[in-house]
Motif scaffolding. Sequence first.
Motif, mmCIF file in Angstrom:
data_model
loop_
_atom_site.group_PDB
_atom_site.id
_atom_site.type_symbol
_atom_site.label_atom_id
_atom_site.label_comp_id
_atom_site.label_asym_id
_atom_site.label_seq_id
_atom_site.Cartn_x
_atom_site.Cartn_y
_atom_site.Cartn_z
ATOM 1 N N LYS A 6 -0.032 1.346 -1.441
ATOM 2 C CA LYS A 6 -0.049 1.458 -0.077
ATOM 3 C C LYS A 6 -1.592 1.266 0.454
ATOM 4 C CE LYS A 6 4.541 2.978 1.290
ATOM 5 N NZ LYS A 6 5.252 3.809 2.471
ATOM 6 N N SER A 7 -2.140 0.254 0.719
ATOM 7 C CA SER A 7 -3.639 0.063 1.158
ATOM 8 C C SER A 7 -3.625 0.486 2.741
ATOM 9 C CB SER A 7 -4.229 -1.242 1.027
ATOM 10 O OG SER A 7 -3.580 -2.145 1.867
ATOM 11 N N GLU A 8 -5.074 0.735 3.142
ATOM 12 C CA GLU A 8 -4.927 0.965 4.514
ATOM 13 C C GLU A 8 -4.515 0.046 5.561
ATOM 14 O OE1 GLU A 8 -8.824 2.143 4.987
ATOM 15 O OE2 GLU A 8 -8.991 3.871 3.715
ATOM 16 N N ASN A 9 -4.506 -1.213 4.931
ATOM 17 C CA ASN A 9 -4.218 -2.640 5.840
ATOM 18 C C ASN A 9 -2.837 -2.244 6.064
ATOM 19 O OD1 ASN A 9 -7.058 -2.882 5.917
ATOM 20 N ND2 ASN A 9 -6.917 -4.439 4.026
ATOM 21 N N GLY A 10 -2.047 -1.750 5.379
ATOM 22 C CA GLY A 10 -0.610 -1.802 5.410
ATOM 23 C C GLY A 10 0.073 -2.555 4.419
ATOM 24 N N GLU A 11 -0.811 -3.313 3.348
ATOM 25 C CA GLU A 11 -0.199 -3.958 2.098
ATOM 26 C C GLU A 11 0.392 -3.044 1.093
ATOM 27 O OE1 GLU A 11 -3.738 -6.084 0.893
ATOM 28 O OE2 GLU A 11 -3.710 -7.578 2.803
#
Length: 55
Positions: A6-11
């Motif tokens: 999970k990335s910080e962007n929520g992806e």
Amino acid sequence: MKITRKSENGEHREALLKEYFLTASLIALLKRVGEEAAKAIPLRAAVLVPIKVRR
């Protein structure tokens, strides 16, 4: 087996573990092929030496 990141962007990024193993094995194979090709090439090519011609 899946790996989820999970990335910080929520992806979300899902990858199969065997994708990593496949990539690693291909890299190792290419490295081995390169090493074997280097062994097949003679270390030094024959050097042509100029000869003086007498008339």
